[in-house]
Design a protein around this motif. Sequence first.
Motif, PDB file in Angstrom:
ATOM      1  N   GLN A  65       0.827  -1.203   0.000  1.00  0.00           N
ATOM      2  CA  GLN A  65       0.000   0.000   0.000  1.00  0.00           C
ATOM      3  C   GLN A  65       0.866   1.260   0.000  1.00  0.00           C
ATOM      4  OE1 GLN A  65      -2.829  -0.156   3.258  1.00  0.00           O
ATOM      5  NE2 GLN A  65      -4.467  -0.758   1.860  1.00  0.00           N
ATOM      6  N   GLU A  66       1.948   1.229   0.765  1.00  0.00           N
ATOM      7  CA  GLU A  66       2.826   2.401   0.838  1.00  0.00           C
ATOM      8  C   GLU A  66       3.497   2.682  -0.504  1.00  0.00           C
ATOM      9  OE1 GLU A  66       6.847   2.998   3.114  1.00  0.00           O
ATOM     10  OE2 GLU A  66       5.183   3.314   4.519  1.00  0.00           O
ATOM     11  N   LEU A  67       3.709   1.623  -1.285  1.00  0.00           N
ATOM     12  CA  LEU A  67       4.277   1.804  -2.620  1.00  0.00           C
ATOM     13  C   LEU A  67       3.257   2.415  -3.590  1.00  0.00           C
ATOM     14  CD1 LEU A  67       6.265  -1.530  -3.104  1.00  0.00           C
ATOM     15  CD2 LEU A  67       7.212   0.755  -2.721  1.00  0.00           C
ATOM     16  N   GLY A  68       2.002   2.480  -3.146  1.00  0.00           N
ATOM     17  CA  GLY A  68       0.967   3.075  -3.980  1.00  0.00           C
ATOM     18  C   GLY A  68       0.150   2.072  -4.766  1.00  0.00           C
ATOM     19  N   ILE A  69       0.328   0.790  -4.463  1.00  0.00           N
ATOM     20  CA  ILE A  69      -0.441  -0.240  -5.172  1.00  0.00           C
ATOM     21  C   ILE A  69      -1.855  -0.256  -4.609  1.00  0.00           C
ATOM     22  CG2 ILE A  69      -0.608  -2.706  -5.704  1.00  0.00           C
ATOM     23  CD1 ILE A  69       2.479  -2.764  -5.436  1.00  0.00           C
ATOM     24  N   ARG A  70      -2.823  -0.191  -5.497  1.00  0.00           N
ATOM     25  CA  ARG A  70      -4.202  -0.025  -5.079  1.00  0.00           C
ATOM     26  C   ARG A  70      -5.096  -1.142  -5.614  1.00  0.00           C
ATOM     27  NH1 ARG A  70      -2.009   2.526  -1.923  1.00  0.00           N
ATOM     28  NH2 ARG A  70      -2.006   4.808  -1.605  1.00  0.00           N
ATOM     29  N   LYS A  71      -6.319  -1.113  -5.132  1.00  0.00           N
ATOM     30  CA  LYS A  71      -7.312  -2.096  -5.542  1.00  0.00           C
ATOM     31  C   LYS A  71      -7.425  -2.160  -7.071  1.00  0.00           C
ATOM     32  CE  LYS A  71     -12.224  -3.239  -5.298  1.00  0.00           C
ATOM     33  NZ  LYS A  71     -13.558  -2.879  -4.805  1.00  0.00           N
TER      34      LYS A  71
END
Length: 534
Positions: A65-71
């Motif tokens: 999530q911190e890397l910006g990977i989203r649903k």
Amino acid sequence: MTDSSAHLQMDLFRPALSYPNHPYDEILTRAAERHPEQVALLFNDVNLSYRELDALVNSCAHALQELGIRKGQIVCLFMTNRPEYIISWFAIARIGAVVTPMNPSYKEREVAYQLGNSEAVAIIVQAGLLPLIEATRADTPALEHIIVVGPAPQGSTTLAFSDLIRSHTPTPLLHTAWAWDDLLLLPYSSGTTGLPKGVMLSQKNLVYNGYQSVATARITSHDRMLVFVPLYHIYGIMLIGTATLSGATMVLMERFDPLRCLQYVHEQGITLLYAVPQVLPTLSEHPQLDRFDLHTIRYVQCGAAPVPPALAHRFEERTHVPVMTSYGLTEAAPGTHSNPVYDPRLIKVETIGLPIHDTEQKIVDIETGERELDVGEEGELIVKGPQVMLGYWKDPEANAQTVRDGWLYTGDIGWRDAEGYVTVTDRKKELIKYKGFSVAPAQLEALLLEHPAVSDVAVIAKSNAEAGEIPKAFVVLKAGYEDTSADELLAWSNGKLATYKNVREVEFIDAIPRNPSGKILRRILKEQERQRQQ
């Protein structure tokens, strides 16, 4: 068995299930709550309880999530069987992203195709496979993050999996909104022709099939499952789900090794062994088999490819362990059929069994796929159930051909008996056309495997001016039978089936080409034969 009792057996075997309403990753949360200190995973020196596995998944999910990977974004897993695979799989699911598993035996062209076609934004890759990813960067512009399992090269701009885990909290995540039809898994089918197709499997497909599989196989928290089938394959994904749902222990092997397999069964008290057909003769004919105690195994589940009855019978005679044949396909997440595990007397090893819970089946005519056939008539197997895929990724035309009115056309040819058991004879695309007659290679292979000299065999269609196609067998001989001739095998096999099914040619080779799930790679043999005939 009368028709009425046959229907009763089918109904009793597969009553409708009640499916809890939760996303896939919650099967791990629930296992950690019910069995916190139960061993979830053993791998070499790694020993993780369900509580520990759930915490590691949380840390990994926070890092992603911190890397910006989203649903909805796609993350590729590219490694052999190891704990990091299972941690990553659940972590990606936990943040609502999508997993696309990739075969670690792939070469550059195959790697570039799947990463590009899937539009993966991140990949978690084993260090030894990193050069393949770096070599394809120019062809994969969507790929933003490379996370390496194991030591990365000095000066690399990649991220270390272990560092991400250690630097992020194991506290639970706030769950994102989800729906049953959310895409969860994007495996690529190995199709017999053309480029591999991405198979879109949803939350519902994976959760429902997990509950279907646990109920059918009657897996409990007391079971210890030996897992050497590749986790990138839908078979391996299924085993992760069934083990976690039931709170069972997974004893994980990086790859199949017959001696180590027997040792694990003996030392770990393995109760469930999952295999592909060629594992059966490898174990039953192992020179050290008698050294090991196998009595703890309840049954061997064998799938991923047709199981020749001769192999199953030899295994049962040598080990006294029943072989439970089952069936599934990537497009069904994967399970659709299984033999009953609760009574060995009901197992028909020559069949794929009965439809599992909440699954319908039909045998339809090969030409149109619209006319349902009667008991004993051979046609294409089609299935319907909550585990049937959403469709093919970016390929609506293929999807329209494969899923019609909710029915999944499997491409497998077979017939059902009066009790509902289905016998698969071959793939629709692999049938040999001899003077207009359809000949199933798998039937000829099963027959030849009954000969005491034959260790392995593959049958293909060879072009023939007079007949159109003839069956040609490629045979691997057992040690000590090297003097066996082609004429001897032909004389032994021909006459046991209808004349049009006779094998017309035999060639001896050192090994049958197979994929990691055990399926024969007939296209390799066909291409070799085609080049010879030019």
